[in-house]
Write an enzyme that holds these catalytic residues in place. Sequence first.
Site, PDB file in Angstrom:
ATOM      1  N   SER A   1     -11.181   0.836   4.482  1.00  0.00           N
ATOM      2  CA  SER A   1     -10.501   2.070   3.110  1.00  0.00           C
ATOM      3  C   SER A   1     -11.806   1.021   1.833  1.00  0.00           C
ATOM      4  CB  SER A   1      -9.705   1.462   2.628  1.00  0.00           C
ATOM      5  OG  SER A   1      -8.886   0.518   3.186  1.00  0.00           O
TER       6      SER A   1
ATOM      7  N   HIS B   1      -9.007   3.915  -1.602  1.00  0.00           N
ATOM      8  CA  HIS B   1      -7.448   3.216  -1.489  1.00  0.00           C
ATOM      9  C   HIS B   1      -7.098   2.620  -2.481  1.00  0.00           C
ATOM     10  CE1 HIS B   1      -4.248   1.796   0.134  1.00  0.00           C
ATOM     11  NE2 HIS B   1      -4.328   0.998   0.687  1.00  0.00           N
TER      12      HIS B   1
ATOM     13  N   CYS C   1       1.359  -1.310  -0.365  1.00  0.00           N
ATOM     14  CA  CYS C   1      -0.207   0.377   0.115  1.00  0.00           C
ATOM     15  C   CYS C   1       0.921   1.530   0.254  1.00  0.00           C
ATOM     16  CB  CYS C   1      -1.466   0.066   1.604  1.00  0.00           C
ATOM     17  SG  CYS C   1      -1.813  -1.499   1.376  1.00  0.00           S
TER      18      CYS C   1
ATOM     19  N   GLN D   1      -5.034  -9.135   5.644  1.00  0.00           N
ATOM     20  CA  GLN D   1      -5.270  -6.953   6.651  1.00  0.00           C
ATOM     21  C   GLN D   1      -6.442  -7.318   7.087  1.00  0.00           C
ATOM     22  OE1 GLN D   1      -6.145  -4.672   3.305  1.00  0.00           O
ATOM     23  NE2 GLN D   1      -7.266  -6.082   2.390  1.00  0.00           N
TER      24      GLN D   1
ATOM     25  N   CYS E   1       0.738   2.454   6.578  1.00  0.00           N
ATOM     26  CA  CYS E   1       0.729   0.918   7.012  1.00  0.00           C
ATOM     27  C   CYS E   1       0.557   0.569   5.678  1.00  0.00           C
ATOM     28  CB  CYS E   1      -0.178  -0.113   8.176  1.00  0.00           C
ATOM     29  SG  CYS E   1      -2.337   0.726   7.452  1.00  0.00           S
TER      30      CYS E   1
END
Length: 385
Positions: free
Chosen positions: A240, A341, A89, A159, A371
């Site tokens: 997100s 995102h 990311c 995640q 992150c």
Amino acid sequence: MAEAYIVEAVRTPVGRRKGGLGAVHPADLGAHVLKELIARAGVDPAAVEDVVLGCLDTVGPQAGDIARTAWLAAGLPEEVPGVTVDRQCGSSQQALHFAAQGVLSGTQDLVVAGGVQSMTQIPIAFASRQAAEPLGLTEGPYAGSEGWRARYGDAPVNQFHGAQLIAEKWGIGRRDMEEFALTSHRRAVRAIDEGRFARETVAYGDVTVDEGPRRDTTPEKMAALSPVLPGGTITAACSSQVSDGAAALLIASERAVADHGLTPRARVHHLSVRGEDPIRMLSAPIPATAYALKKTGLTLDAIDLVEINEAFAPVVLAWLKETGADPERVNVNGGAIALGHPLGATGAKLMTTLLHELERTGGRYGLQTMCEGGGQANVTIVERL
């Protein structure tokens, strides 16, 4: 001492999954911001020495070094090369780091940094599955590694599990997360209505503003959603959004500024990246921020604005608890929960927003962190000029 300056920064509006940007070829999406970047800077594109773009899941239309493809799709000079970066990311924040480091080293004078991602066309982790299945491989990148298993056992590496672990470790309840998410949407809607993003965005066809913010969301609607993991507290409302978008920045040395008559808008003050527990995965911004502040001698009181990616609400809430930062200086125009995102583009998008908001408010220092897969986090501190 050499300096690296941000001369220009631009992004597309962020499109929702299957929204207005969903059918756009990622190379054309990247080309759109690259053309606009060069036009706004008023610089000879042949003077650019490299194009560094972040992108995840580089398969299909995102394969084949999309940095190079997007530059050429923009009709820009063939002699300018490109390279694609994957730090999960944080890919386009790392692209900015590489561009600035090239300038700071004295080996380059003018570099483009940015990122592009079409999550509509290439869902997250799709690339690894597509590559593995023809080879008879059905498990993820960690399965089968004796060293990994000896160190981390069979703990799930994803995640959602990491976000849940953070919520539990820092005592962050579902209601806290939903209140944070609601604030993100309200701030994003306010920013759009007040035209705060107008200078930093370039429309793509009919897509003129970010598509993600929900004006009609309520605490009751959020409370009605089911958790992503059985028995957990993380829901889609606290996560997100799946998105499409692109962003780009022009990084210049002092010599390039003089030679091309450019106007620096910010100075890159600090660049670093740190790592921690890859199972919890998403809490690395906490030690990474502490490391950056120690290296620079700054305190959070000196930081006027912070952009920390809202991958999940507990990521930011845990960071706030640990750092003691003022929430009113953090993600003041909303974050990824509301605005989306687009993975490989988000780092450059956040820096674009941070630069423009520092200019709008007259702030001096801005800090960006996010992150990243593998339990990593980049930190960038810029000083508005």
